[in-house]
Write a protein that holds these residues in place. Structure first.
Motif: not given
Lengths: 218, 256
Positions: B44-46, B50-51, B214-216, B219-221
């Motif tokens: 999630m942070i990366v 970054v992404v 990235v949002l998904y 959310m999972i994280g």
């Protein structure tokens, strides 16, 4: 049915003999309205737009004071356990208490509205306004009475009850203020505020009547 | 695997084996959840830093979305757990559910605070203000206050007091059922916050795919983190209650 009536009679008698609760609520409400009138008089000459807020905040705080000891005396005297043992539906115990608290608070509210009529020079005892105040009273009294059962069991209950009840009562406060504004011919948006008051009252009385027996079960 | 799903004489059918499967999985949470949560949070942070592409209008601050939106969902999930466990406290009269309810409420309040804080930081450059009396903001703040009050009530009462647990469960149920009414009233009262843009039909999607992915991940994280925190908090509450009970027993024994 006769047992519910007996419970109500008991609660009304208790209300009359144990006057400290609602008399302190009345005293508080009077001082609160006086304080508001002093405070706003310095700020603005036009106090009418502020009135609905003044009234409802006073009602909610007075309600907290009047309801906070609903069951505390009975728990302390040990009569609450006797009531639970009695062959009376537990919902009746709750409804009796709510009706008694409603009677006390309606009296306080009429007194406050009379006082505000004199102090703010706005006629307040109109049918539309009395109706919305009465419906709102049923809503907040039923919820505050339910929550006051919790108070009998914890320390610092005087602080706890408003902390618990006021966030729950925000919809009622908004709807009450708006419908009172409407009754005083002020702009209030176009939402059906009185309907929301009615919905809140029905929701809180039904929910509380269902949950009260579960809460006091031993 | 076969030992879990194989029906036995006293399994009680489908439900029984499902229950045992959950129990078996729960035994493994200590080994499974921490690394999985760690990996998901790192992803999630990366992903967020970054992404994900820089938003054209709002700039870097928009990256707060990847923590703001999942926090909101995590808070709702935690409060849902509080609601279900409170119902179970009233129904089953089992104090273990009370420990889970308290744990979930703590986690829910934490994520609501995170949502409000990130929302305020995001609102300042974009709306020009940290706080506005908008419907969504108001209802989130009230949600925070409701469950903070629940935690206060629960901490003022004795943690072994079953009666206080029942009362608190009643309060949690009333609070949860009050949320739709609060949302309706504040929506009528004031309505600045953008409408939901994530939960839409595929054809009607407004976010670009890279952001959505990235949002998904976020959310999972955060959902895994929420699960892990709820499990930890609940076990802490349960062990704390047991310690209090033991101390009470000891005190009684010494008194005799």
């Amino acid at each position: 049915m006769s047992s519910s009536w007996a419970v109500l009679e008991k609660d009304l008698r208790l209300l009359w003999r144990h006057r400290t609760g609602w008399l302190s609520a009345l005293t508080f409400a009077t001082i609160s309205v006086l304080t508001y009138s002093f405070a706003f008089d310095l700020v603005t000459a036009e106090v009418k737009p502020l009135l609905p807020g003044v009234l409802w905040v006073t009602f909610l705080f007075a309600g907290t004071i009047a309801c906070s000891r609903s069951f505390a005396d009975e728990v302390e005297q040990g009569t609450f356990d006797a009531l639970l043992l009695a062959p009376v539906p537990r919902t009746a115990l709750y409804v009796g208490k709510v009706l008694a608290n409603c009677v006390a608070l309606l009296a306080v509210e009429v007194a406050v509205m009379l006082l505000a009529t004199i102090l703010f020079n706005v006629p307040l005892l109109t049918p539309a306004l009395v109706l919305s105040v009465a419906v709102g009273t049923v809503g907040y009294v039923s919820l505050t009475t339910l929550l006051s059962t919790l108070g009998a069991h914890v320390r610092a209950r005087e602080v706890l009850l408003p902390v618990l009840s006021l966030p729950l009562l925000v919809p009622l406060l908004i709807a009450g203020v708006r419908s009172t504004s409407a009754a005083l011919d002020m702009p209030n948006g176009d939402a059906p505020w009185t309907l929301l008051l009615v919905v809140f009252a029905i929701w809180s009385i039904l929910g509380s009547a269902l949950l009260f027996p579960l809460a006091v079960e031993r | 695997m076969t030992t879990i799903t194989r029906p036995t004489a006293n399994s009680g059918g489908m439900l029984g084996s499902l229950g045992r499967l959950i129990a078996k999985l729960y035994e493994w949470h200590w080994y499974v959840l921490p690394p999985v949560v760690g990996i998901a949070m790192m992803a999630m942070i990366v992903g967020a830093v970054v992404v994900a592409p820089r938003e054209a209008v709002e700039g870097q601050v928009q990256r707060l979305m990847y923590i703001h939106v999942p926090s909101a969902i995590a808070a709702y999930m935690a409060f849902g757990v509080v609601f279900v466990c409170s119902l179970m406290v009233l129904w089953k009269r089992d104090m273990r559910y009370d420990a889970v309810a308290r744990g979930a409420a703590t986690v829910g309040v934490l994520f609501t605070a995170l949502m409000l804080a990130t929302g305020a930081l995001w609102g300042r450059p974009i709306w020009g203000t940290f706080w506005a009396w908008d419907a969504r903001l108001t209802s989130s703040l009230l949600l925070f206050l409701l469950y903070a009050a629940y935690l206060l009530a629960r901490s003022l009462a004795d943690e072994l007091d079953e009666q206080a647990a029942r009362y608190s469960a009643v309060y949690a149920i009333v609070a949860y059922l009050d949320v739709p009414i609060i949302q309706m009233s504040v929506r009528w009262w004031r309505t600045l916050h953008p409408q939901p843009i994530v939960m839409r039909l595929p054809g009607d999607q407004q976010l670009p795919t890279s952001m959505l992915l990235v949002l998904y991940a976020g959310m999972i994280g955060i959902l895994l983190l929420t699960t892990w925190l709820i499990v930890l908090r609940s076990e802490t509450e349960r062990i704390g209650a047991r310690a209090t009970a033991l101390r009470a027993t000891l005190d009684r024994a010494e008194g005799n």
